[in-house]
Design an enzyme around this catalytic site. Structure first.
Site, PDB file in Angstrom:
ATOM      1  N   PRO A  91       0.797  -1.231   0.000  1.00  0.00           N
ATOM      2  CA  PRO A  91       0.000   0.000   0.000  1.00  0.00           C
ATOM      3  C   PRO A  91       0.828   1.278   0.000  1.00  0.00           C
ATOM      4  O   PRO A  91       1.870   1.355   0.637  1.00  0.00           O
ATOM      5  CB  PRO A  91      -0.805  -0.106   1.303  1.00  0.00           C
ATOM      6  CG  PRO A  91      -0.044  -1.046   2.166  1.00  0.00           C
ATOM      7  CD  PRO A  91       0.602  -2.021   1.231  1.00  0.00           C
ATOM      8  N   ASN A  92       0.326   2.228  -0.747  1.00  0.00           N
ATOM      9  CA  ASN A  92       0.845   3.602  -0.833  1.00  0.00           C
ATOM     10  C   ASN A  92       2.090   3.732  -1.708  1.00  0.00           C
ATOM     11  O   ASN A  92       2.541   4.849  -1.960  1.00  0.00           O
ATOM     12  CB  ASN A  92       1.106   4.199   0.563  1.00  0.00           C
ATOM     13  CG  ASN A  92      -0.137   4.170   1.428  1.00  0.00           C
ATOM     14  OD1 ASN A  92      -1.179   4.662   1.007  1.00  0.00           O
ATOM     15  ND2 ASN A  92      -0.065   3.575   2.603  1.00  0.00           N
ATOM     16  N   ARG A 104       4.550  11.070  -2.087  1.00  0.00           N
ATOM     17  CA  ARG A 104       4.467  10.682  -0.674  1.00  0.00           C
ATOM     18  C   ARG A 104       5.808  10.926   0.029  1.00  0.00           C
ATOM     19  O   ARG A 104       6.813  10.300  -0.308  1.00  0.00           O
ATOM     20  CB  ARG A 104       4.154   9.190  -0.642  1.00  0.00           C
ATOM     21  CG  ARG A 104       4.198   8.575   0.715  1.00  0.00           C
ATOM     22  CD  ARG A 104       4.187   7.059   0.591  1.00  0.00           C
ATOM     23  NE  ARG A 104       4.063   6.480   1.899  1.00  0.00           N
ATOM     24  CZ  ARG A 104       4.338   5.217   2.179  1.00  0.00           C
ATOM     25  NH1 ARG A 104       4.716   4.407   1.229  1.00  0.00           N
ATOM     26  NH2 ARG A 104       4.201   4.770   3.403  1.00  0.00           N
ATOM     27  N   TYR A 158      11.161   8.988   1.149  1.00  0.00           N
ATOM     28  CA  TYR A 158      11.164   7.976   0.081  1.00  0.00           C
ATOM     29  C   TYR A 158      11.804   8.456  -1.215  1.00  0.00           C
ATOM     30  O   TYR A 158      11.946   7.675  -2.153  1.00  0.00           O
ATOM     31  CB  TYR A 158       9.731   7.503  -0.186  1.00  0.00           C
ATOM     32  CG  TYR A 158       9.115   6.833   1.023  1.00  0.00           C
ATOM     33  CD1 TYR A 158       9.576   5.603   1.472  1.00  0.00           C
ATOM     34  CD2 TYR A 158       8.081   7.451   1.744  1.00  0.00           C
ATOM     35  CE1 TYR A 158       9.031   4.986   2.584  1.00  0.00           C
ATOM     36  CE2 TYR A 158       7.533   6.846   2.868  1.00  0.00           C
ATOM     37  CZ  TYR A 158       8.007   5.619   3.283  1.00  0.00           C
ATOM     38  OH  TYR A 158       7.470   5.010   4.391  1.00  0.00           O
ATOM     39  N   ASN A 178       8.096  -5.537  -1.552  1.00  0.00           N
ATOM     40  CA  ASN A 178       8.083  -4.446  -0.574  1.00  0.00           C
ATOM     41  C   ASN A 178       6.674  -4.457   0.015  1.00  0.00           C
ATOM     42  O   ASN A 178       5.734  -3.928  -0.586  1.00  0.00           O
ATOM     43  CB  ASN A 178       8.388  -3.100  -1.220  1.00  0.00           C
ATOM     44  CG  ASN A 178       8.460  -1.983  -0.171  1.00  0.00           C
ATOM     45  OD1 ASN A 178       7.994  -2.157   0.949  1.00  0.00           O
ATOM     46  ND2 ASN A 178       9.020  -0.844  -0.552  1.00  0.00           N
ATOM     47  N   ALA A 220       3.462  -1.068   4.659  1.00  0.00           N
ATOM     48  CA  ALA A 220       2.992  -1.122   6.056  1.00  0.00           C
ATOM     49  C   ALA A 220       2.602  -2.535   6.492  1.00  0.00           C
ATOM     50  O   ALA A 220       2.666  -2.853   7.689  1.00  0.00           O
ATOM     51  CB  ALA A 220       1.819  -0.168   6.241  1.00  0.00           C
ATOM     52  N   HIS A 258       4.751  -4.723   8.898  1.00  0.00           N
ATOM     53  CA  HIS A 258       4.737  -4.583  10.356  1.00  0.00           C
ATOM     54  C   HIS A 258       3.438  -5.073  10.986  1.00  0.00           C
ATOM     55  O   HIS A 258       3.309  -5.050  12.204  1.00  0.00           O
ATOM     56  CB  HIS A 258       4.941  -3.104  10.730  1.00  0.00           C
ATOM     57  CG  HIS A 258       5.972  -2.414   9.879  1.00  0.00           C
ATOM     58  ND1 HIS A 258       7.294  -2.803   9.872  1.00  0.00           N
ATOM     59  CD2 HIS A 258       5.877  -1.387   8.989  1.00  0.00           C
ATOM     60  CE1 HIS A 258       7.967  -2.021   9.016  1.00  0.00           C
ATOM     61  NE2 HIS A 258       7.137  -1.164   8.467  1.00  0.00           N
ATOM     62  N   ASP A 283       2.256 -15.596   6.155  1.00  0.00           N
ATOM     63  CA  ASP A 283       1.787 -16.980   5.974  1.00  0.00           C
ATOM     64  C   ASP A 283       1.641 -17.308   4.490  1.00  0.00           C
ATOM     65  O   ASP A 283       1.991 -18.409   4.044  1.00  0.00           O
ATOM     66  CB  ASP A 283       0.431 -17.185   6.665  1.00  0.00           C
ATOM     67  CG  ASP A 283       0.549 -17.383   8.171  1.00  0.00           C
ATOM     68  OD1 ASP A 283       1.688 -17.511   8.671  1.00  0.00           O
ATOM     69  OD2 ASP A 283      -0.502 -17.400   8.836  1.00  0.00           O
ATOM     70  N   GLU A 298      12.850  -9.371   0.634  1.00  0.00           N
ATOM     71  CA  GLU A 298      12.108  -8.228   1.194  1.00  0.00           C
ATOM     72  C   GLU A 298      12.891  -6.940   0.924  1.00  0.00           C
ATOM     73  O   GLU A 298      14.096  -6.875   1.191  1.00  0.00           O
ATOM     74  CB  GLU A 298      11.961  -8.456   2.704  1.00  0.00           C
ATOM     75  CG  GLU A 298      11.248  -7.339   3.448  1.00  0.00           C
ATOM     76  CD  GLU A 298      11.184  -7.633   4.959  1.00  0.00           C
ATOM     77  OE1 GLU A 298      11.548  -8.753   5.387  1.00  0.00           O
ATOM     78  OE2 GLU A 298      10.780  -6.718   5.700  1.00  0.00           O
ATOM     79  N   HIS A 322      12.881  -2.602   1.361  1.00  0.00           N
ATOM     80  CA  HIS A 322      12.344  -1.333   1.857  1.00  0.00           C
ATOM     81  C   HIS A 322      13.179  -0.202   1.294  1.00  0.00           C
ATOM     82  O   HIS A 322      14.413  -0.263   1.332  1.00  0.00           O
ATOM     83  CB  HIS A 322      12.351  -1.280   3.386  1.00  0.00           C
ATOM     84  CG  HIS A 322      11.524  -2.363   3.979  1.00  0.00           C
ATOM     85  ND1 HIS A 322      10.146  -2.323   3.963  1.00  0.00           N
ATOM     86  CD2 HIS A 322      11.871  -3.542   4.526  1.00  0.00           C
ATOM     87  CE1 HIS A 322       9.688  -3.446   4.497  1.00  0.00           C
ATOM     88  NE2 HIS A 322      10.706  -4.196   4.845  1.00  0.00           N
ATOM     89  N   SER A 333      13.276   2.929   2.423  1.00  0.00           N
ATOM     90  CA  SER A 333      13.879   3.646   3.552  1.00  0.00           C
ATOM     91  C   SER A 333      14.557   2.660   4.496  1.00  0.00           C
ATOM     92  O   SER A 333      14.286   1.449   4.447  1.00  0.00           O
ATOM     93  CB  SER A 333      12.800   4.423   4.309  1.00  0.00           C
ATOM     94  OG  SER A 333      11.879   3.530   4.921  1.00  0.00           O
ATOM     95  N   ARG A 365      13.962   4.360  11.805  1.00  0.00           N
ATOM     96  CA  ARG A 365      12.692   5.097  11.897  1.00  0.00           C
ATOM     97  C   ARG A 365      11.930   4.701  13.167  1.00  0.00           C
ATOM     98  O   ARG A 365      12.529   4.224  14.118  1.00  0.00           O
ATOM     99  CB  ARG A 365      11.895   4.862  10.610  1.00  0.00           C
ATOM    100  CG  ARG A 365      12.655   5.373   9.365  1.00  0.00           C
ATOM    101  CD  ARG A 365      11.877   5.172   8.092  1.00  0.00           C
ATOM    102  NE  ARG A 365      10.629   5.966   8.124  1.00  0.00           N
ATOM    103  CZ  ARG A 365       9.612   5.756   7.266  1.00  0.00           C
ATOM    104  NH1 ARG A 365       9.690   4.814   6.343  1.00  0.00           N
ATOM    105  NH2 ARG A 365       8.525   6.505   7.342  1.00  0.00           N
ATOM    106  N   ARG A 418       8.317   0.267  13.093  1.00  0.00           N
ATOM    107  CA  ARG A 418       8.829  -0.201  11.796  1.00  0.00           C
ATOM    108  C   ARG A 418      10.019  -1.153  11.967  1.00  0.00           C
ATOM    109  O   ARG A 418      10.560  -1.670  10.983  1.00  0.00           O
ATOM    110  CB  ARG A 418       9.266   0.982  10.926  1.00  0.00           C
ATOM    111  CG  ARG A 418       8.125   1.895  10.535  1.00  0.00           C
ATOM    112  CD  ARG A 418       8.573   2.977   9.556  1.00  0.00           C
ATOM    113  NE  ARG A 418       7.675   4.123   9.623  1.00  0.00           N
ATOM    114  CZ  ARG A 418       6.519   4.215   8.952  1.00  0.00           C
ATOM    115  NH1 ARG A 418       6.138   3.260   8.136  1.00  0.00           N
ATOM    116  NH2 ARG A 418       5.743   5.273   9.086  1.00  0.00           N
TER     117      ARG A 418
END
Ligand code: DQA
Length: 146
Positions: free
Chosen positions: A11-12, A19, A24, A77, A80, A83, A90, A101, A103, A105, A110, A114
């Protein structure tokens, strides 16, 4: 057959560039797509890059990898959901392909919420804080492991 890497964005991330650019950066989501496609092409592989704001859609895409055996590795990625989502972690083990994985940032520098990832324990590798270049490194590694 060329190795196939599925790159998933949570998301986002479609709002990249707009953003919080101080966190970012100014790159757009289209730049992520380009970085991934270029990194895959350089290795004779194919990257398919997707983004969703809907957790059910994301989990459906991961189930499809398991059913159709359509990809050799997943780069994600989770944004949110990193977390918050046991369901996503799963789902990611079901296809039995390596998961990397990413990220943009450095999540560890942070807010405390996070610092924990539900995905990291099932990931073959984690990269954080390299901006969108991290996707290129993750795709490269995913091709190694595909
Ligand atoms: C992020 C970090 C997450 O904490 C955040 O919720 C995101 C983006 C990153 O790429 O740095 O949406 O995954």
């Amino acid at each position: 057959m060329s190795p196939r890497v599925l790159v998933l964005n949570g998301p986002n991330l479609n709002m990249l560039g707009v953003r919080q650019p101080e966190v970012y950066g100014r790159n757009s989501y289209a730049d992520i797509v380009a970085v991934c496609e270029r990194a895959a092409e350089a290795r004779g592989a194919v990257a398919e890059v997707r983004q969703t704001n809907d957790e059910a859609e994301m989990i459906g895409w991961i189930h499809a990898v398991a059913r159709e055996k359509s990809f050799d590795a997943i780069v994600i990625n989770p944004a949110a959901w990193t977390h918050t989502s046991v369901a996503l972690a799963d789902a990611l083990v079901i296809p039995e392909v390596p998961v990397f994985e990413v990220h943009i940032s450095n999540v560890h520098a942070r807010e405390a919420f996070r610092h924990h990832s539900y995905v990291s324990p099932i990931a073959a590798g984690v990269i954080a804080g390299f901006g969108i270049a991290g996707y290129g490194h993750a795709v490269d590694r995913a091709v190694d492991r595909a």
